[in-house]
Design a protein around this motif. Structure first.
Motif, mmCIF file in Angstrom:
data_model
loop_
_atom_site.group_PDB
_atom_site.id
_atom_site.type_symbol
_atom_site.label_atom_id
_atom_site.label_comp_id
_atom_site.label_asym_id
_atom_site.label_seq_id
_atom_site.Cartn_x
_atom_site.Cartn_y
_atom_site.Cartn_z
ATOM 1 N N ILE A 72 0.880 -1.221 -0.139
ATOM 2 C CA ILE A 72 -0.012 0.099 -0.041
ATOM 3 C C ILE A 72 0.627 1.260 -0.166
ATOM 4 N N ASP A 73 1.913 1.251 0.955
ATOM 5 C CA ASP A 73 2.875 2.487 0.891
ATOM 6 C C ASP A 73 3.517 2.495 -0.408
ATOM 7 N N LEU A 74 3.951 1.654 -1.247
ATOM 8 C CA LEU A 74 4.597 1.610 -2.150
ATOM 9 C C LEU A 74 3.479 2.234 -3.338
ATOM 10 N N GLN A 75 2.510 1.844 -3.274
ATOM 11 C CA GLN A 75 1.300 2.348 -4.332
ATOM 12 C C GLN A 75 1.163 3.897 -3.977
ATOM 13 N N LYS A 76 1.021 4.211 -2.775
ATOM 14 C CA LYS A 76 1.029 5.686 -2.487
ATOM 15 C C LYS A 76 1.958 6.606 -2.906
ATOM 16 N N SER A 77 3.284 6.086 -2.796
ATOM 17 C CA SER A 77 4.478 6.624 -3.319
ATOM 18 C C SER A 77 4.349 6.537 -4.768
ATOM 19 N N SER A 78 4.016 5.766 -5.626
ATOM 20 C CA SER A 78 3.704 5.573 -6.884
ATOM 21 C C SER A 78 2.817 6.875 -7.480
ATOM 22 N N VAL A 79 1.577 6.784 -6.878
ATOM 23 C CA VAL A 79 0.663 7.733 -7.048
ATOM 24 C C VAL A 79 0.887 9.143 -6.861
ATOM 25 N N SER A 80 1.758 9.393 -5.832
ATOM 26 C CA SER A 80 2.081 10.692 -5.527
ATOM 27 C C SER A 80 3.178 11.047 -6.368
ATOM 28 N N MET A 81 3.944 10.302 -7.003
ATOM 29 C CA MET A 81 4.930 10.538 -8.186
ATOM 30 C C MET A 81 4.210 10.916 -9.256
ATOM 31 N N GLN A 82 3.332 9.917 -9.588
ATOM 32 C CA GLN A 82 2.452 10.456 -10.798
ATOM 33 C C GLN A 82 1.847 11.799 -10.818
ATOM 34 N N MET A 83 1.286 12.113 -9.474
ATOM 35 C CA MET A 83 0.518 13.296 -9.261
ATOM 36 C C MET A 83 1.602 14.686 -9.716
ATOM 37 N N GLY A 84 2.761 14.374 -8.980
ATOM 38 C CA GLY A 84 3.785 15.371 -9.196
ATOM 39 C C GLY A 84 4.171 15.691 -10.503
ATOM 40 N N ILE A 85 4.248 14.506 -11.202
ATOM 41 C CA ILE A 85 4.495 14.451 -12.850
ATOM 42 C C ILE A 85 3.513 15.310 -13.471
#
Length: 103
Positions: A72-85
């Protein structure tokens, strides 16, 4: 991204900027865009570092770290990075549009 999602991101940016600059919501001071952006990038970095640390702890077999929490934390990290991009892409597009305006 839905309008509600964008409004939520803007509110989080504003809250992060207020916290970074020490300005309360009642202060009425204008938010510094650079501070808000820096705060948002810092939050993305913090989420990624936390997820990496938790994954490392799991791989080392530390107790109290469950696989589902790591995922779950890895997915949150991925989603936050995608949002930043996506925010970066929108900023670049807005800058390009402004620079291409004819006076």
């Amino acid at each position: 991204m839905a309008i509600q999602g964008i409004e939520g991101v803007v509110q989080q940016l504003a809250l992060g900027a207020r916290q970074a600059s020490g300005v309360s919501a009642e202060g009425g001071a204008q938010l510094d865009f650079a501070a808000a952006l820096k705060s948002a990038l810092g939050q993305i970095s913090d989420v990624q570092q936390s997820a990496r640390q938790q994954a490392q702890d799991f791989s080392l077999g530390k107790s109290g770290v469950a696989l589902n929490d790591v995922m779950i934390d890895l997915q949150k990290s991925s989603v936050s990075m995608q949002m930043g991009i996506q925010v970066r892409n929108k900023l670049v597009q807005a800058y390009t549009d402004i620079m291409n305006m004819q006076v």
